[in-house]
Design a protein around this motif. Structure first.
Motif, PDB file in Angstrom:
ATOM      1  N   THR A  99       0.823  -1.215   0.000  1.00  0.00           N
ATOM      2  CA  THR A  99       0.000   0.000   0.000  1.00  0.00           C
ATOM      3  C   THR A  99       0.856   1.264   0.000  1.00  0.00           C
ATOM      4  OG1 THR A  99      -0.170  -0.026   2.418  1.00  0.00           O
ATOM      5  CG2 THR A  99      -1.909  -1.125   1.189  1.00  0.00           C
ATOM      6  N   THR A 100       2.025   1.204   0.628  1.00  0.00           N
ATOM      7  CA  THR A 100       2.901   2.384   0.660  1.00  0.00           C
ATOM      8  C   THR A 100       4.043   2.294  -0.340  1.00  0.00           C
ATOM      9  OG1 THR A 100       4.359   1.456   2.369  1.00  0.00           O
ATOM     10  CG2 THR A 100       2.407   2.681   3.116  1.00  0.00           C
ATOM     11  N   GLY A 101       4.362   1.072  -0.767  1.00  0.00           N
ATOM     12  CA  GLY A 101       5.496   0.898  -1.667  1.00  0.00           C
ATOM     13  C   GLY A 101       6.831   1.101  -0.968  1.00  0.00           C
ATOM     14  N   ILE A 102       6.857   0.899   0.351  1.00  0.00           N
ATOM     15  CA  ILE A 102       8.076   1.082   1.139  1.00  0.00           C
ATOM     16  C   ILE A 102       8.521  -0.276   1.678  1.00  0.00           C
ATOM     17  CG2 ILE A 102       9.070   2.148   3.209  1.00  0.00           C
ATOM     18  CD1 ILE A 102       7.082   4.441   2.815  1.00  0.00           C
ATOM     19  N   VAL A 103       9.824  -0.506   1.661  1.00  0.00           N
ATOM     20  CA  VAL A 103      10.383  -1.757   2.148  1.00  0.00           C
ATOM     21  C   VAL A 103      11.277  -1.471   3.351  1.00  0.00           C
ATOM     22  CG1 VAL A 103      12.414  -1.720   0.620  1.00  0.00           C
ATOM     23  CG2 VAL A 103      11.504  -3.908   1.430  1.00  0.00           C
ATOM     24  N   CYS A 104      11.188  -2.339   4.364  1.00  0.00           N
ATOM     25  CA  CYS A 104      11.879  -2.133   5.636  1.00  0.00           C
ATOM     26  C   CYS A 104      12.640  -3.388   6.058  1.00  0.00           C
ATOM     27  CB  CYS A 104      10.880  -1.821   6.748  1.00  0.00           C
ATOM     28  SG  CYS A 104       9.805  -0.411   6.503  1.00  0.00           S
ATOM     29  N   LEU A 105      13.557  -3.197   6.983  1.00  0.00           N
ATOM     30  CA  LEU A 105      14.114  -4.334   7.699  1.00  0.00           C
ATOM     31  C   LEU A 105      13.015  -4.925   8.587  1.00  0.00           C
ATOM     32  CD1 LEU A 105      17.519  -2.698   8.568  1.00  0.00           C
ATOM     33  CD2 LEU A 105      17.205  -4.686   7.094  1.00  0.00           C
ATOM     34  N   PRO A 106      13.015  -6.239   8.817  1.00  0.00           N
ATOM     35  CA  PRO A 106      11.871  -6.892   9.472  1.00  0.00           C
ATOM     36  C   PRO A 106      11.505  -6.358  10.846  1.00  0.00           C
ATOM     37  CG  PRO A 106      13.238  -8.529   8.404  1.00  0.00           C
ATOM     38  CD  PRO A 106      13.988  -7.228   8.311  1.00  0.00           C
ATOM     39  N   THR A 107      12.474  -5.870  11.635  1.00  0.00           N
ATOM     40  CA  THR A 107      12.141  -5.407  12.981  1.00  0.00           C
ATOM     41  C   THR A 107      11.857  -3.910  13.040  1.00  0.00           C
ATOM     42  OG1 THR A 107      14.504  -5.134  13.508  1.00  0.00           O
ATOM     43  CG2 THR A 107      13.452  -7.238  14.128  1.00  0.00           C
ATOM     44  N   CYS A 108      11.914  -3.226  11.928  1.00  0.00           N
ATOM     45  CA  CYS A 108      11.582  -1.800  11.905  1.00  0.00           C
ATOM     46  C   CYS A 108      10.151  -1.605  12.415  1.00  0.00           C
ATOM     47  CB  CYS A 108      11.702  -1.265  10.487  1.00  0.00           C
ATOM     48  SG  CYS A 108      11.186   0.468  10.272  1.00  0.00           S
ATOM     49  N   HIS A 109       9.916  -0.544  13.145  1.00  0.00           N
ATOM     50  CA  HIS A 109       8.576  -0.338  13.708  1.00  0.00           C
ATOM     51  C   HIS A 109       7.526  -0.154  12.616  1.00  0.00           C
ATOM     52  CE1 HIS A 109      10.003   3.810  13.150  1.00  0.00           C
ATOM     53  NE2 HIS A 109       8.747   4.194  13.178  1.00  0.00           N
ATOM     54  N   HIS A 110       7.936   0.326  11.440  1.00  0.00           N
ATOM     55  CA  HIS A 110       6.987   0.430  10.324  1.00  0.00           C
ATOM     56  C   HIS A 110       6.627  -0.961   9.794  1.00  0.00           C
ATOM     57  CE1 HIS A 110       7.336   4.743  10.259  1.00  0.00           C
ATOM     58  NE2 HIS A 110       8.631   4.705   9.987  1.00  0.00           N
ATOM     59  N   ALA A 111       7.616  -1.838   9.675  1.00  0.00           N
ATOM     60  CA  ALA A 111       7.368  -3.184   9.158  1.00  0.00           C
ATOM     61  C   ALA A 111       6.415  -3.952  10.060  1.00  0.00           C
ATOM     62  CB  ALA A 111       8.685  -3.939   9.010  1.00  0.00           C
ATOM     63  N   ARG A 112       6.534  -3.729  11.364  1.00  0.00           N
ATOM     64  CA  ARG A 112       5.687  -4.476  12.300  1.00  0.00           C
ATOM     65  C   ARG A 112       4.221  -4.064  12.209  1.00  0.00           C
ATOM     66  NH1 ARG A 112      10.121  -3.482  16.009  1.00  0.00           N
ATOM     67  NH2 ARG A 112       8.824  -2.015  17.195  1.00  0.00           N
ATOM     68  N   ARG A 113       3.946  -2.922  11.570  1.00  0.00           N
ATOM     69  CA  ARG A 113       2.552  -2.470  11.449  1.00  0.00           C
ATOM     70  C   ARG A 113       1.884  -2.940  10.153  1.00  0.00           C
ATOM     71  NH1 ARG A 113       4.341   2.860  13.505  1.00  0.00           N
ATOM     72  NH2 ARG A 113       4.159   3.651  11.388  1.00  0.00           N
ATOM     73  N   ILE A 114       2.652  -3.544   9.266  1.00  0.00           N
ATOM     74  CA  ILE A 114       2.079  -3.992   7.991  1.00  0.00           C
ATOM     75  C   ILE A 114       1.201  -5.224   8.241  1.00  0.00           C
ATOM     76  CG2 ILE A 114       2.575  -4.768   5.646  1.00  0.00           C
ATOM     77  CD1 ILE A 114       5.334  -3.442   5.922  1.00  0.00           C
ATOM     78  N   THR A 115      -0.025  -5.166   7.821  1.00  0.00           N
ATOM     79  CA  THR A 115      -0.924  -6.308   8.010  1.00  0.00           C
ATOM     80  C   THR A 115      -0.617  -7.394   6.989  1.00  0.00           C
ATOM     81  OG1 THR A 115      -2.591  -5.294   6.586  1.00  0.00           O
ATOM     82  CG2 THR A 115      -2.745  -4.855   8.960  1.00  0.00           C
ATOM     83  N   ALA A 116      -0.945  -8.620   7.335  1.00  0.00           N
ATOM     84  CA  ALA A 116      -0.590  -9.782   6.518  1.00  0.00           C
ATOM     85  C   ALA A 116      -1.026  -9.665   5.052  1.00  0.00           C
ATOM     86  CB  ALA A 116      -1.149 -11.051   7.147  1.00  0.00           C
ATOM     87  N   PRO A 117      -2.250  -9.183   4.751  1.00  0.00           N
ATOM     88  CA  PRO A 117      -2.654  -9.129   3.343  1.00  0.00           C
ATOM     89  C   PRO A 117      -1.810  -8.177   2.490  1.00  0.00           C
ATOM     90  CG  PRO A 117      -4.564  -8.948   4.789  1.00  0.00           C
ATOM     91  CD  PRO A 117      -3.349  -8.793   5.653  1.00  0.00           C
TER      92      PRO A 117
END
Length: 246
Positions: free
Chosen positions: A204-222
């Protein structure tokens, strides 16, 4: 008031100027940490050395080794340095640390490591890049293995590029304990490592993160997309997160 609250209030005050004795004689203190008792040696510029009591072994031998290596006398300090106890409890920022005895490269590595937020991990390659030496990944590992102030400079938050946790100065079990205490989902990290997933993106945002980044943890499974590298993520139209900078 509790001892911890009194300590936090005391830390609001400015530290007293170093006396002449404090400039030429280092002090040592005991303190409690998530890994049990630690010994800290403190000079006028800040904490110079910190080791768990278990790792340091015999206290007299530990202090004699410090004297021999640094050529400075050391005596018991009247109190822990400002900020040490809250930092070890995880309720405050790190106190001043004195890294004058490490080289320029190691200082850059430790400075980069100190910027990793609690509850997150970064690969050795990330630290090398942030330190300005992107190809010196192995040298980063060597510098962190000699970290004079673990817990204050959180080298337990640095992991291997393949996702494995790697080793730690006082043992892998201590690294696991520290990361679990900070809320890192280690089974999830192991699962991602096994699948070759190094980055997590949001479609939805087109942004990629390291797995433990606080942004990555908010991405929902779908809306979660996994990638093996930043190159593959860029090829798919994703841009790197500005916070975790994968």
């Amino acid at each position: 008031m509790t001892d911890s609250l009194l300590e936090d209030l005391r830390d609001l005050a400015e530290p007293a100027p170093a006396t002449l004795a404090e400039r030429v004689v280092d002090g040592w203190v005991r303190a409690e940490s998530p890994l049990g008792e630690v010994y800290a040696v403190v000079g006028a510029g800040g904490v110079r050395l910190l080791r768990t009591a278990t790792y340091a072994g015999d206290l007299d031998a530990f202090l004699e080794g410090y004297r021999a290596r640094h050529g400075r006398p050391v005596r018991p300090a009247p109190r822990p340095p400002r900020g040490l106890l809250p930092a070890l409890r995880g309720t405050g920022r790190s106190p001043a640390v004195d890294l004058t005895d490490v080289g320029d490269f190691a200082r850059k590595v430790l400075d980069a490591t100190a910027r990793i937020p609690a509850g997150q991990v970064r690969p050795y390659g990330w630290v090398a890049r942030e330190a300005g030496h992107p190809k010196a990944v192995r040298a980063v590992g060597t510098a962190l293995a000699r970290n004079p102030v673990p817990l204050l400079v959180p080298c337990h938050r640095v992991v291997r590029g393949d996702g494995d946790l790697g080793q730690y100065l006082s043992g892998r079990a201590d690294k696991v304990a520290l990361l679990e205490r900070e809320g890192v989902d280690l089974p999830r990290l192991a699962e991602l490592a096994a699948s070759g997933t190094r980055l997590i993106g949001s479609d939805t945002t087109g942004i990629v993160c390291l797995p433990t980044c606080h942004h990555a943890r908010r991405i929902t499974a779908p809306h979660r997309q996994g990638f093996a590298s930043t190159d593959r993520a860029r090829a798919a139209g994703y841009r790197p997160c500005r916070d975790c900078r994968p």
